[in-house]
Design a protein around this motif. Sequence first.
Motif, mmCIF file in Angstrom:
data_model
loop_
_atom_site.group_PDB
_atom_site.id
_atom_site.type_symbol
_atom_site.label_atom_id
_atom_site.label_comp_id
_atom_site.label_asym_id
_atom_site.label_seq_id
_atom_site.Cartn_x
_atom_site.Cartn_y
_atom_site.Cartn_z
ATOM 1 N N HIS A 95 17.206 41.180 40.932
ATOM 2 C CA HIS A 95 17.541 42.588 40.432
ATOM 3 C C HIS A 95 18.454 43.269 41.434
ATOM 4 C CE1 HIS A 95 13.604 43.509 42.828
ATOM 5 N NE2 HIS A 95 14.360 42.806 43.326
ATOM 6 N N SER A 97 17.764 45.939 42.700
ATOM 7 C CA SER A 97 17.111 46.774 43.638
ATOM 8 C C SER A 97 16.961 46.045 44.965
ATOM 9 C CB SER A 97 15.556 46.668 42.940
ATOM 10 O OG SER A 97 15.491 47.309 41.827
ATOM 11 N N GLN A 100 18.721 48.532 47.689
ATOM 12 C CA GLN A 100 18.377 49.625 48.159
ATOM 13 C C GLN A 100 18.235 49.779 49.442
ATOM 14 O OE1 GLN A 100 14.787 50.891 46.091
ATOM 15 N NE2 GLN A 100 15.417 50.677 44.070
ATOM 16 N N ARG A 119 18.159 35.176 36.560
ATOM 17 C CA ARG A 119 16.654 34.593 36.209
ATOM 18 C C ARG A 119 16.590 33.628 35.473
ATOM 19 N NH1 ARG A 119 13.987 40.496 34.979
ATOM 20 N NH2 ARG A 119 15.198 41.798 36.748
ATOM 21 N N GLN A 133 22.909 44.418 35.831
ATOM 22 C CA GLN A 133 22.101 45.647 35.967
ATOM 23 C C GLN A 133 22.662 46.816 36.750
ATOM 24 O OE1 GLN A 133 18.366 44.661 38.138
ATOM 25 N NE2 GLN A 133 17.437 44.356 36.214
ATOM 26 N N GLU A 135 21.607 50.004 39.420
ATOM 27 C CA GLU A 135 20.571 50.638 39.873
ATOM 28 C C GLU A 135 21.137 52.211 40.510
ATOM 29 O OE1 GLU A 135 18.107 48.384 40.631
ATOM 30 O OE2 GLU A 135 16.950 49.810 42.001
ATOM 31 N N PHE A 184 5.963 49.343 39.156
ATOM 32 C CA PHE A 184 6.697 48.411 40.020
ATOM 33 C C PHE A 184 6.315 48.469 41.375
ATOM 34 C CE2 PHE A 184 9.307 50.372 36.548
ATOM 35 C CZ PHE A 184 9.757 49.377 35.715
ATOM 36 N N PHE A 186 8.039 49.118 44.186
ATOM 37 C CA PHE A 186 9.056 50.013 44.920
ATOM 38 C C PHE A 186 8.817 51.228 44.714
ATOM 39 C CE2 PHE A 186 11.568 48.675 41.296
ATOM 40 C CZ PHE A 186 11.580 47.177 41.322
ATOM 41 N N THR A 187 7.992 51.760 43.698
ATOM 42 C CA THR A 187 8.061 53.268 43.163
ATOM 43 C C THR A 187 6.531 53.683 43.011
ATOM 44 O OG1 THR A 187 8.726 52.379 41.028
ATOM 45 C CG2 THR A 187 10.524 53.576 42.264
ATOM 46 N N GLY A 206 13.464 51.386 33.774
ATOM 47 C CA GLY A 206 12.413 51.608 34.592
ATOM 48 C C GLY A 206 12.949 52.351 35.666
ATOM 49 N N CYS A 207 12.002 53.315 36.279
ATOM 50 C CA CYS A 207 12.388 54.147 37.379
ATOM 51 C C CYS A 207 11.103 54.568 37.849
ATOM 52 C CB CYS A 207 13.233 55.415 36.580
ATOM 53 S SG CYS A 207 12.254 56.317 35.588
ATOM 54 N N GLY A 208 11.120 55.431 39.091
ATOM 55 C CA GLY A 208 10.151 55.928 39.667
ATOM 56 C C GLY A 208 10.339 56.641 41.057
ATOM 57 N N ALA A 227 14.539 56.469 42.207
ATOM 58 C CA ALA A 227 15.221 55.347 41.777
ATOM 59 C C ALA A 227 15.177 54.774 40.385
ATOM 60 C CB ALA A 227 14.972 54.209 42.767
ATOM 61 N N PHE A 228 16.440 54.337 39.832
ATOM 62 C CA PHE A 228 16.049 53.611 38.612
ATOM 63 C C PHE A 228 16.930 52.173 38.481
ATOM 64 C CE2 PHE A 228 19.912 55.889 37.972
ATOM 65 C CZ PHE A 228 20.762 55.128 37.045
ATOM 66 N N GLY A 229 16.504 51.449 37.265
ATOM 67 C CA GLY A 229 17.362 50.253 36.987
ATOM 68 C C GLY A 229 17.432 49.888 35.646
HETATM 69 N N1 DAH Z 1 14.271 46.351 39.504
HETATM 70 C C1 DAH Z 1 13.593 46.328 38.081
HETATM 71 C C2 DAH Z 1 13.614 45.202 37.201
HETATM 72 O O1 DAH Z 1 14.650 44.402 37.408
HETATM 73 C C3 DAH Z 1 14.103 47.730 37.518
HETATM 74 C C4 DAH Z 1 13.858 48.931 38.166
HETATM 75 C C5 DAH Z 1 12.642 49.588 37.964
HETATM 76 C C6 DAH Z 1 14.595 49.515 39.296
HETATM 77 C C7 DAH Z 1 12.298 50.961 38.561
HETATM 78 C C8 DAH Z 1 14.277 50.729 39.903
HETATM 79 C C9 DAH Z 1 13.260 51.421 39.647
HETATM 80 O O2 DAH Z 1 15.100 51.118 40.872
HETATM 81 O O3 DAH Z 1 12.764 52.491 40.172
HETATM 82 O O4 DAH Z 1 12.881 45.187 36.297
#
Ligand code: DAH
Length: 376
Positions: A95, A97, A100, A119, A133, A135, A184, A186-187, A206-208, A227-229
């Motif tokens: 990912h 992420s 980050q 993956r 992806q 981010e 997640f 990380f969030t 996804g985010c948080g 953050a989001f992805g």
């Molecule tokens: N890394 C996650 C994934 O691959 C996606 C993601 C979710 C990134 C939430 C983020 C986050 O930065 O806050 O499924």
Amino acid sequence: MITGDANNNVTDHIFEKIGHNLHKRPDHPLGIIKSVIEDYFDETFGKDTFTSFDDLYPVVTTFANFDSVLVPPDHVSRSANDTYYVDAENVLRCHTSAHQLEMLKDGATKFLVTGDVYRRDSIDATHFPVFHQMEGVRVFEKEEWESKGVEAVDLARDELRTTLEGLARHLFGDVEMRWVDAYFPFTEPSMELEIFFKGEWLEVLGCGVMEMQILEEAGLGDKRAWAFGLGLERLAMVLFDVPDIRLFWSDDKRFTKQFEAGMFKAGGVDMRKFKPYSKYPPCLKDVSFWLPENAEDGTNLFSENNLCEVVRDAAGSLVEEVKLIDEFENKKKGLTSNCFRIVYRSMERSLTDEEINAIQEKVRENMVSKLGVELR
Ligand code: DAH
């Protein structure tokens, strides 16, 4: 193989994908969606407020991929069944992420990172072992929440939601949306945005609010961040009506000629969509076998992901789908039998019986030698 390392599970087919950088081609559907998202951040926050990075190398340390974003030591994503290991300490990032922490340490406070991620996974029309992806991260200063007289986490969460709802409208037009609680590492809190599009709820991202531990590690313990992805193939497939994820890798003019920079219109309304050209016929092969017995620690050499990797290694992108069609247990023998159907199809040409038979033979041999199954 990249290395002779015992932990290496990167096949040539995967290794060859590094450096293609589909997301950097302005006329490619993935490049188009990337630009549309970057434009949205320019329009919303002011030009170049968010810095875009799209050439970070996909081989990263296990520390960056997992530990730096607080993935627990026993999490399944760390297994060689789910992730491509170059050697014990380096992986193909699973990912974006993974970047980050290093970006924050480098001083970036508002940024987008786009890249190819890898993956080990099942095989079908929407899954390919390499995808892309994006981010996004935005750091808040103390003055920002103090001047508004609100809690830092509330400010971050509210701006995150408004920003991403705006992004969803920028991409999908005037659609119904809902927020779903998620998890997640990380969030906290973590959430997913879903939109109602063409009759179904579709997960968009996804985010948080970033875990403080990550900010502290970056020397930013007095700040807050969101953050989001999101996955670019997913968006491009629904917005342009692309029916098979392998098409993004095709050099066939009938695919590439249908896309150009600047063609995108929100929700695809009044936009030229992908017009499928006639598909070449599929070639189906079934394979039945007894699963190996479990090792003492309860693990099994055989897994669906391992099988998919064996098929990919032999067939490259000629494989369209691998699916379990029958399973039963022979109590007397104490063994389980599986039957998988492998669908071969080229996006570009007709396949010959000889070439598919040769591929299937290699698959069967490697199932025995690498996965320990007994063919039936
Ligand atoms: N890394 C996650 C994934 O691959 C996606 C993601 C979710 C990134 C939430 C983020 C986050 O930065 O806050 O499924």
